[in-house]
Design a protein around this motif. Sequence first.
Motif, mmCIF file in Angstrom:
data_model
loop_
_atom_site.group_PDB
_atom_site.id
_atom_site.type_symbol
_atom_site.label_atom_id
_atom_site.label_comp_id
_atom_site.label_asym_id
_atom_site.label_seq_id
_atom_site.Cartn_x
_atom_site.Cartn_y
_atom_site.Cartn_z
ATOM 1 N N ASP A 19 -17.021 38.655 33.002
ATOM 2 C CA ASP A 19 -17.134 39.641 34.076
ATOM 3 C C ASP A 19 -16.312 40.883 33.772
ATOM 4 O O ASP A 19 -15.377 40.853 32.978
ATOM 5 N N GLY A 20 -16.708 41.986 34.377
ATOM 6 C CA GLY A 20 -16.034 43.263 34.169
ATOM 7 C C GLY A 20 -14.736 43.321 34.964
ATOM 8 O O GLY A 20 -14.726 42.978 36.140
ATOM 9 N N ASP A 114 -21.468 42.225 38.319
ATOM 10 C CA ASP A 114 -20.513 42.279 37.210
ATOM 11 C C ASP A 114 -20.182 40.922 36.607
ATOM 12 O O ASP A 114 -19.248 40.798 35.817
ATOM 13 N N LYS A 166 -7.782 36.344 33.461
ATOM 14 C CA LYS A 166 -7.466 37.604 34.100
ATOM 15 C C LYS A 166 -6.002 37.676 34.506
ATOM 16 O O LYS A 166 -5.375 38.725 34.416
#
Length: 435
Positions: A19-20, A114, A166
């Motif tokens: 994912d972005g 996304d 992340k």
Amino acid sequence: MDAAQAGCEVSDECFALIDGNCFYCSCERVFDPSIARRPLFVLSNNDGCVISRTDEAKALGIRMGEPLFKIRDLVRRYGIVVRSSNYALYGDMSRRMNEIYATFSPDVEVYSIDESFLDLSHVAEEERVTYAKNMRETVLKWTGIPTCVGIGPTKTLAKVANKAAKKQAAYGGVCDLTDRIERDLCLDGFDVDDIWGVGAASAAKLRGMGIDTAGKLRDADPKRVRGILTVVGEKIVHELTGVSCMPMELVPPQRQGMAVTRGFSSPITDVVTMREAVSHYAVRLAEKLRSHGLVAVHGSVFMHTSPHKAVGRRHVAAEMRLDRATDDTLRLCAAAADTAARLWKGGYAYVKAGVVLTELARKGEEQVDLLSCLDTSKTDRVSSVLDEINGRFGRGMLAPASAGIAREWSTKAEMRSPKYTTSWHELPVVGSPLR
Ligand SMILES: [Mg+2]
């Protein structure tokens, strides 16, 4: 019921979720290097609330979902960059990213604008991290969008891994939870609220049972969890143990409905303008229907005043009269405008309206009325000319006059960036010494 009965199998598959990173903000930064290091956030429709923010904005105390009017001081004090949402840009960037994913995986499931699930079963276990890092670098080089990748034997674990990637910079953007020991360690420190598919209400119930981490949910009795979170909860438990219950969905399910609903930049107080607004939404819906090869069978129109006002409140909706299934712009426009006129009552300030299609059918497979005229070849021709002209010169170039021209009520987007990639008139200009 055990995992096999629940339709699950011990997984030797490999899922990746890519994912972005703060996707909308990253799209904005690709075409405007001057904001590459500045705190930035993007607002929802009508410039309402924060829906995407950069790490710099987060560090300054900007929270997701915060309405703009509450944080104007922060914006001013720290010179935070604010942008209206630009879905033409984000949608196109998303399409480009998925094209790149398709060169890395035979199966790509587009999960949201996304996020995509990829099947990485064809890559040897010890090479997956390198493979995913290579994919990230390619996406960054070709689109300018930074991403994170989570890898695991089930979709739920791939989601957990993505979140871990992340949060912890040490992973270098790729976290692989295929390894059992690594996985268990990660799940023990993972909040139950952050698990994919566990909403706030479910998380509260689980916490009530003493289950506050993904590790504890993994070890919980699936039947007990099913009792409170239904079969969805049971599947999550199996997925956390590495048993895959959610296969890739490669064919997007047929849409059940679609809608165009918008808040107005300033309230509408006369029926002519309201008819214009809903006609305008109907034009957009007819375009959407045709692009999906669908027709509308049933639909409705609604309008309402501000829910925050103590007096003068009105919220009404009514079914549109579609005498047969249609994807015709003029027909849908007329039906929406008539419904708005029927619903109208003066003396109120309406802040939002919408056209909602609640039943759709594939064009050509819809039920037809024997008594009505079946020949749609003429209206189909009009529609295809409309789509062709608007496809070439930009959306809204040609539209029925009933949908309005000035459209002063139209949604606020005062800080929107150009449609860099989808409009010839808004292409980014590279500086030249000759200019
Ligand atoms: Mg994201």
